[in-house]
Design a protein around this motif. Structure first.
Motif, PDB file in Angstrom:
ATOM      1  N   THR A  90       1.119  -1.226  -0.125  1.00 14.72           N
ATOM      2  CA  THR A  90       0.016  -0.210  -0.475  1.00 14.72           C
ATOM      3  C   THR A  90       0.752   1.016  -0.093  1.00 14.72           C
ATOM      4  O   THR A  90       1.705   1.864   0.631  1.00 14.72           O
ATOM      5  CB  THR A  90      -1.185   0.495   1.091  1.00 14.72           C
ATOM      6  N   ASP A 145      -6.064  -2.273   4.203  1.00 10.88           N
ATOM      7  CA  ASP A 145      -5.179  -2.398   3.397  1.00 10.88           C
ATOM      8  C   ASP A 145      -5.110  -0.298   3.128  1.00 10.88           C
ATOM      9  O   ASP A 145      -5.276  -0.026   2.272  1.00 10.88           O
ATOM     10  CB  ASP A 145      -5.848  -2.577   2.191  1.00 10.88           C
ATOM     11  N   THR A 190      -3.826   0.732  -2.790  1.00 10.46           N
ATOM     12  CA  THR A 190      -3.185  -0.833  -3.064  1.00 10.46           C
ATOM     13  C   THR A 190      -2.952  -1.775  -3.983  1.00 10.46           C
ATOM     14  O   THR A 190      -4.377  -1.107  -5.744  1.00 10.46           O
ATOM     15  CB  THR A 190      -4.339  -1.937  -1.796  1.00 10.46           C
TER      16      THR A 190
END
Length: 228
Positions: A90, A145, A190
């Motif tokens: 990420t 995430d 991400t």
């Protein structure tokens, strides 16, 4: 005058060499805003994850494999008033540090997460982003995430990450409760690699099934078997 507050960034990693340099690179923006320590918690990688982390200025520790286990280990080996948990694939978009600093300066007793984005132009990526936005808004369930920043005292108050094979992020944010969660405008971008491999329909359906099973009381071990 030293920047305040101190921010410890914890990144669990396992064979994350492909994207880790970009993740660590985006954090350099924070060095102008925070007194910052970046810790990569490696779960036994056999690629160049550790070398990349060290080359980009991160401290590296090892722990037993498992994201919840690695996150908990990292939190226990850092200093700093605030913790930022971030996945190794990420990348935080430009402007994240100043927005997070402004959030911290409010003196809030809440945790903050970033806006979810995927690094893919496919229509399926936009569909997933809308689904995540709805899940956060309606259910108060951001995933790992999206990053998660919270004061160390608050992290300790809710008991920290659980040593479980899956849904460690859901476990933590449910202990926080939606009233103690705030959404930031900066994006957490991400990698879409798993969606491109697993399918923009099939993978989200499986993920939602796993979430439903967990919320209905299935054990993390059982949910992990379904997920895999």
């Amino acid at each position: 005058m030293s920047p305040e507050p101190a921010l410890a960034v914890v990144i669990p990693a396992l064979n994350a060499g492909d994207g880790l340099a970009a993740t660590l690179g985006c954090l350099r923006e924070g060095a102008d805003v925070f007194e910052m320590d970046v810790l990569v918690v490696d779960g036994g990688s056999d690629d160049d994850t550790v070398a990349i982390a060290e080359a980009n200025g991160a401290h590296v520790v090892t722990s037993a494999r498992g994201r919840g286990t690695q996150l908990a280990a990292g939190a226990g080996q850092t200093q700093g008033d605030w913790l930022l948990f971030l996945h190794a694939d990420t990348v935080l978009a430009a402007g994240w540090a100043s927005e997070l600093a402004a959030f911290i300066a409010m003196g809030t007793e809440r945790a903050a997460y970033f806006r979810f984005r995927l690094d893919d132009d496919a229509p399926g990526a936009r569909r997933i982003e809308r689904l995540v936005a709805w899940r956060c808004r309606a259910l108060g369930l951001p995933y790992g995430d999206q990053g998660l920043a919270l004061a160390r005292g608050l992290y300790r108050e809710i008991g920290g990450y659980s040593d479980q094979p899956l849904m460690e992020d859901v476990y933590l944010v449910r202990r926080l409760g939606r009233r103690r969660l705030a959404s930031l405008q900066s994006a957490a971008v991400t990698s879409a690699r798993r969606y491109r491999t697993g399918g923009y329909w099939r993978r989200p359906i499986r993920n939602q099934l796993c979430l439903l099973l967990y919320l209905l009381g299935a054990s993390p071990q059982f949910v992990a078997r379904v997920y895999r």
